[in-house]
Design a protein around this motif. Structure first.
Motif: not given
Ligand code: TRP
Ligand code: ZN
Length: 901
Positions: A775-776, A286, A744, A276, A814, A771-772, A740, A289
């Motif tokens: 997570t979202l 992003t 989101t 990550k 996540s 993972d994103k 993203l 990131d």
């Protein structure tokens, strides 16, 4: 270690090691199920020790095979994860042979396997899972290691230091010998044996030395390693320029691994990173990131001096390296932002935005910790499990305590102190006190200012101080008396709190919004327009004279740049806050005034007060900010409402869903009132970004994207074309930031069903992007199709998803950690279902990976703050975990402390 008992380790019980290890020669034959480790230790009695002549080594999850002392077989006694040999000589060679099972090691501490090979994690106490050793940071040794492994599966063999030799072995195996010329504690040992590829370059350091830099990743990821390499080069240059610290090795390696408990690890010359914080390119990462990769690469690199060359005497001193290194990575990021800025004004604004981000983190993670059952000073006095003390307090508050020393001594003074620290302690394992003493000694010429005697209390006292300000204005005399008081709420372990030395950076704004000259009573000569007040007493008055007589009271701008980690209990009214928002020369405090205004509106609404006037003042002020010619990155943070967790911290009793509801309502109201401006800004920023061409993660374009996406978030809150804009942005996005953000926004609106499916298909094979996706969804306000399905059922669905796994920490985080920590409105659902899920998963994870289980366990820390019905349910969930026999030390400490609170 699993036990039903708790053993508390205390700072004041520190004893020097009885035996030292001058050199360590390891021969490690890697095998998935049974790795064999032969360790040859040159051991010598510590002349400073008066302990009995018994050698005690740590050893955990090891299979003992044999031991010899100076060539003679010996039989150690085992028990309690210790290897004991009585009556050993003053100096001898101990050879042990042991085996361990990397494949079965789901703790990710010690030697473990990830999908493409063998990796290690030794901080804090993982080396004892590799071989018998005095596994404590004040035993520093010279290491040489011979690695061997099957060549086809594990073609790359890496160790600390320099590669001396490599070659072929029978049976398809190969070997490599690595030698680290620097003394190091065992927690900095590392090895990697895996199928990897690397991006490499050479760099000439300040003194003209050539160094080989490598970033190792899985095959297929070389299109994502470049930003990490650039960040490494920038880190090396920055440490030379800012602190005069040079890379001391011929070779510096970063290795990315997808199963990792934390962010990254600073092993000497062989940093091991969670993927990550290495892998990034515009399609998968992003803007945030990209910034995180830069700061974590910097952080680990900076540890080479603050942590490795000068290390910790014992784990109570953890903040010695972590607080200092976080401070250094924060400064590095700010300097990188400033260097990329087109004008000094943009640089200043960019640095303020970074500072604001850091303060938000501190308030969201550290303030609650400092007020809860795990509260501890940055230098703790006791622990049951050291892994539980890699905390926001040790790291982030620790960094604030370093920053305050820079504020007090000045930048040059701080640098002199750092120089003195390395002059005194290079090659040593030292304490936080040693650091402060070096700061003082390097600044003797500053006289009283360099006396950090009272300042040292920041190291020993927990809790967030509350500083209150009162003003008295004598308009006829142009005289303002500012009275500051401080008080730290008592805690169970520290019922009496002492006054701290708090540096308060301030300015006074005149009626035109400009900074006034600050002359304290009795002073002559030039008066600065900004200065540091040293608050040392419980209550202290400062009298400013020579202010414009006959005018209204100047408006104080206190704690500029967040000059101390305190809660400021200000007495500013709505009008004054709006005035600061518009005029304060300190960008941080312009932001802060806005946050305080937002908070006061939210508080009023939670109380059920009619807050119409305050709300319209806020909306007007936000409108001015949105229309002003300001750096977009700043406007973004200035228009963002305080998050739910921070709001909760400002309340006596928290009704989490009510907080979310009130915040949502305010958000919708702001969005409706500002809709035309938000839409116009959204469009204009889109045009400006398109004109700059190809995506770049630089601060200026990241700021524009950030503001544009914030506009989108507001617009999707109201009826209108917001959802349409988000769908269009999702479809047209050419980078992960925009895609993203659109997804989101849709997810929060409960309108993301199709896009979520599309996103999954696009990125199915990229673990970090998946993972994103998880997570979202776990942190969303609504389920994807917007129906009234109970949210917890959606989370359960994610936990059952084919792509979900509890064994991979990033994936586990996540879903389950994100839900429990960052979705308060649903985690605190009335029926207690969130808490039941929490208990079930704490227990499940504890069987696999106690460090991750304990992190999850902490999401109930603040249970006492909630409404009585929720408290009862949370208590029951905590009890259910506590009642389970055979918990790890990690989880036992967390739930034990939570229940005792
Ligand atoms: N020292 C590391 C850092 O701050 C973090 C760390 C501590 C760590 N313990 C760990 C990383 C365990 C991974 C696993 O950079
Ligand atoms: Zn660190």
């Amino acid at each position: 270690m699993r036990t039903d008992q708790t053993v508390t380790i205390r700072r004041l019980d520190y004893q020097v090691p009885a035996y030292l290890v001058d050199s360590v020669e390891l021969d490690i034959a890697l095998d998935a199920e049974r790795s064999i480790v032969e360790a040859r230790l040159a051991i010598r009695r510590n002349p400073a020790s008066t302990a009995p002549r018994t050698l005690v080594l740590d050893g955990e999850a090891l299979e003992f095979i044999s031991a010899t002392l100076d060539g003679q077989p010996v039989q150690p006694v085992f028990g309690d994860n210790r290897f004991t040999l009585a009556d050993v000589p003053d100096s001898f060679t101990l050879v042990t042979v042991s085996a361990n099972n990397p494949q079965a090691n789901t703790t990710l501490s010690g030697l473990f396997m990830s999908k493409n090979g063998f990796f290690t994690q030794c901080e804090a106490e993982g080396f004892r899972r590799i071989t018998y050793f005095p596994d404590r940071p004040d035993v520093m040794s010279r290491y040489r290691v011979r690695l061997s492994a099957e060549k086809a599966r594990y073609p790359v063999l890496l160790g600390n230091g320099n590669l001396l030799e490599e070659g072929e072995l029978p049976n398809g195996r190969h070997y490599a010998v690595w030698d680290d010329p620097f003394l190091k504690p065992s927690y900095l040992f590392a090895l990697v044996a895996a199928k990897l590829v690397c991006e490499e370059t050479t760099l000439t350091t300040g003194s003209g030395k050539q160094a080989l830099l490598q970033v190792w990743v899985e095959d297929g990821d070389l299109d994502k390693s470049h930003h990490a390499m650039e960040s490494l080069i920038n880190s090396i240059k920055w440490d030379e320029e800012r602190f005069g610290l040079e890379l001391d090795l011929d070779r510096f390696m970063i290795v990315a691994v997808s199963d990792f408990n934390m962010g990254a690890m600073e092993n000497k010359g062989l940093n091991i990173f969670n993927t990550k914080f290495v892998l990034a390119n515009p399609e998968v990462a992003t803007d945030i990131d990209f910034a995180n990769v830069e700061s974590v690469v910097g952080h680990e690199y900076f540890h080479n001096w603050t942590g490795n060359r000068v290390t910790c005497r014992d784990w109570f001193q953890l903040s010695l390296k972590e607080g200092l290194t976080v401070f250094r990575d924060q400064e590095f990021s700010m300097d990188m932002i400033a260097a990329a800025a087109a004008t000094p004004a943009v640089a200043a604004s960019g640095k303020a935005v970074k500072r604001i981000d850091d303060v938000r983190t501190l308030r969201a993670a550290q303030f609650p910790e400092d007020a809860g059952p795990m509260a501890h000073p940055i230098r703790p006095d006791e622990y049951q499990e050291i892994n539980n003390f890699y905390t926001a307090t040790v790291y982030e508050k620790g960094a604030e305590i370093i920053r305050m020393q820079q504020t007090i001594l000045g930048r040059d003074g701080f640098r002199r102190g750092m120089d003195e620290y390395f002059r005194r302690h290079d090659g040593q394992a030292v304490t936080c006190d040693d650091f402060v003493a070096a700061m003082e000694a390097g600044n003797a010429q500053l006289g009283e200012l360099a006396d950090l005697g009272q300042f040292r209390r920041w190291y020993s006292q927990s809790g967030t101080p509350i500083v209150s300000a009162e003003r008295e204005w004598d308009p006829a005399a142009g005289r303002l008396t500012l009275t500051l008081s401080q008080q730290t709420p008592p805690s169970a372990s520290q019922p009496v709190k002492l006054p701290l030395h708090i540096p308060v950076l301030l300015g006074l704004l005149g009626s035109d919004g400009a900074d006034l000259p600050l002359r304290l009573e009795g002073e002559t000569g030039a008066a600065p327009t900004e200065r540091v007040l040293h608050l040392k007493e419980a209550r202290q008055s400062f009298v400013f004279t020579g202010l414009p007589a006959g005018e209204a009271m100047p408006v104080p701008s206190l704690l500029r740049g967040f000059s101390a980690p305190v809660v400021l209990d200000h007495d500013l009214d709505t009008r004054e806050l709006a005035f600061l928002m518009a005029h304060d020369s300190d960008a941080f405090n312009r932001w802060e005034a806005g946050q305080q205004l937002m908070l006061s509106v939210i508080h009023a609404r939670l109380r059920g007060d009619d807050a119409a006037l305050q709300t319209s003042a806020l909306v007007e002020a936000m409108h001015r900010t949105l229309e002003a010619d300001l750096d977009p990155g700043f406007v973004e943070v200035a228009l963002a409402l305080p998050d739910e967790i921070y709001i909760a911290e400002t309340l006596e009793v928290v009704d989490a869903p009510a907080v979310a509801r009130v915040r949502d309502e305010l958000k919708r109201q702001i969005a409706s009132a500002l809709a035309p401006s938000l839409r116009a800004r959204y469009t204009a920023l889109g045009v400006a970004l398109a004109a700059t061409g190809e995506y770049r993660p630089d601060p200026a374009s990241a700021g524009r994207r950030g503001l544009r996406n914030l506009c989108l978030r507001y617009l999707t809150e109201i009826d209108g074309d917001g959802i349409g804009l988000a769908r269009a942005q999702y479809a047209a996005a050419t980078n992960m930031t925009d895609r993203l953000a659109a997804l989101t926004a849709l997810a929060h609106a409960g309108a993301a069903k199709m896009e979520l499916e599309d996103f999954f298909k696009r990125h199915e094979n990229d673990a970090l992007v998946l993972d994103k996706w998880f997570t979202l969804q776990s942190t969303a306000a609504r389920v994807p199709d917007g129906s009234d399905q109970r949210f917890v059922l959606h989370v359960l669905g994610l936990l059952k998803h084919a792509a979900f796994s509890l064994r991979n920490p990033n994936r586990a985080r996540s879903v389950i950690l994100q839900f429990c920590m960052n979705n308060p409105r649903h985690f605190h659902a009335d029926d207690g279902s969130g808490y039941e899920l929490w208990a079930e998963y704490v227990l499940k994870l504890d069987g696999l990976n106690p460090q991750i289980a304990a992190r999850l366990a902490r999401s109930l820390d603040r249970w006492r703050r909630h409404t009585p019905e929720r408290q009862a349910r949370m208590r029951a969930a905590l009890q259910r975990v506590a009642d389970k026999p055979e918990l790890s030390n990690d989880v036992r400490e967390i739930v034990g402390k939570a229940l005792a609170a």
